[in-house]
Design a protein around this motif. Structure first.
Motif, PDB file in Angstrom:
ATOM      1  N   TYR A  80       0.598  -3.700   2.992  1.00 61.21           N
ATOM      2  CA  TYR A  80       0.301  -4.230   4.323  1.00 61.21           C
ATOM      3  C   TYR A  80       1.566  -4.212   5.195  1.00 61.21           C
ATOM      4  O   TYR A  80       1.495  -3.893   6.389  1.00 61.21           O
ATOM      5  CB  TYR A  80      -0.236  -5.660   4.245  1.00 61.21           C
ATOM      6  CG  TYR A  80      -1.719  -5.767   4.028  1.00 61.21           C
ATOM      7  CD1 TYR A  80      -2.615  -5.548   5.075  1.00 61.21           C
ATOM      8  CD2 TYR A  80      -2.238  -6.115   2.787  1.00 61.21           C
ATOM      9  CE1 TYR A  80      -3.980  -5.660   4.885  1.00 61.21           C
ATOM     10  CE2 TYR A  80      -3.603  -6.231   2.593  1.00 61.21           C
ATOM     11  CZ  TYR A  80      -4.466  -6.004   3.647  1.00 61.21           C
ATOM     12  OH  TYR A  80      -5.818  -6.125   3.451  1.00 61.21           O
ATOM     13  N   GLY A 108      -2.044  -9.265   6.251  1.00 63.49           N
ATOM     14  CA  GLY A 108      -1.493  -9.038   4.915  1.00 63.49           C
ATOM     15  C   GLY A 108      -0.885 -10.297   4.315  1.00 63.49           C
ATOM     16  O   GLY A 108      -1.061 -10.581   3.128  1.00 63.49           O
ATOM     17  N   THR A 134       2.218  -0.655   6.223  1.00 57.61           N
ATOM     18  CA  THR A 134       1.227  -0.251   7.224  1.00 57.61           C
ATOM     19  C   THR A 134       1.552  -0.858   8.579  1.00 57.61           C
ATOM     20  O   THR A 134       1.481  -0.176   9.609  1.00 57.61           O
ATOM     21  CB  THR A 134      -0.185  -0.663   6.779  1.00 57.61           C
ATOM     22  OG1 THR A 134      -0.463  -0.074   5.507  1.00 57.61           O
ATOM     23  CG2 THR A 134      -1.234  -0.237   7.786  1.00 57.61           C
ATOM     24  N   SER A 135       1.925  -2.129   8.606  1.00 59.56           N
ATOM     25  CA  SER A 135       2.247  -2.767   9.893  1.00 59.56           C
ATOM     26  C   SER A 135       3.480  -2.127  10.518  1.00 59.56           C
ATOM     27  O   SER A 135       3.520  -1.945  11.745  1.00 59.56           O
ATOM     28  CB  SER A 135       2.451  -4.268   9.716  1.00 59.56           C
ATOM     29  OG  SER A 135       3.637  -4.550   9.010  1.00 59.56           O
ATOM     30  N   VAL A 153      -1.702  -6.755  11.679  1.00 61.90           N
ATOM     31  CA  VAL A 153      -1.832  -6.258  10.300  1.00 61.90           C
ATOM     32  C   VAL A 153      -0.876  -7.008   9.374  1.00 61.90           C
ATOM     33  O   VAL A 153      -1.243  -7.374   8.253  1.00 61.90           O
ATOM     34  CB  VAL A 153      -1.596  -4.728  10.236  1.00 61.90           C
ATOM     35  CG1 VAL A 153      -1.475  -4.246   8.805  1.00 61.90           C
ATOM     36  CG2 VAL A 153      -2.708  -3.989  10.956  1.00 61.90           C
TER      37      VAL A 153
END
Length: 154
Positions: free
Chosen positions: A47, A108, A50-51, A104
């Motif tokens: 996470y 997460g 991804t962020s 995000v």
């Protein structure tokens, strides 16, 4: 022998920093306990990655559209309406992506702590809606970016 309902280690068995701060959850390594918690940490780190990618994409979009607009302006004044249209989308889209990157990261973090809490109770929360929502938002942003790029070329 490993007994699932055995008590947690005493304070004397814990590392000094952990026993002083009491912020760590120490579980006995029975069956797949350690594996499950390490998997939750890896998912949290995914996470985070991804962020970071989503937020970096927001910055890159602003730079891409700015470079594209500057290139069009240097080629001639006939591209001025297209340049203004691209510039109108650049900053809002970039800011949206950076904000979504923060969302995000928050998702997460919340998910990590909810999984950690659920695993101590022998449960595991499924995240189908979360994953589907993030996928939908990112796909929508990709479609918008391609639509802007294609409209600028025509």
């Amino acid at each position: 022998m490993c007994v699932p309902d055995s008590p947690a280690p005493s304070a004397s068995e814990l590392p000094p920093l952990v026993s002083r701060l009491k912020v760590s959850l120490v579980l006995e390594n029975c069956g797949s306990v350690a594996r499950d918690h390490l998997a939750a940490e890896r998912t949290f780190l995914a996470y985070v990655r991804t962020s970071l990618v989503v937020a970096s994409t927001g910055v890159a979009l602003v730079q891409l559209f700015t470079i594209s607009a500057n290139t069009m302006m240097s080629n001639g004044a006939s591209f001025l309406p297209t340049t203004q249209r691209i510039q109108a989308w650049a900053r809002p889209l970039g800011a949206t992506m950076v904000c979504f990157g923060l969302v995000v990261l928050a998702i997460g973090t919340l998910r990590y702590f909810s999984i950690q809490s659920a695993l101590t109770k022998g449960m595991f929360p499924v995240a189908r809606l979360t994953a589907a929502s993030i996928t939908f938002v990112l796909a929508t942003v990709i479609i918008i970016v391609f639509a802007i790029i294609l409209s600028a070329r025509s």
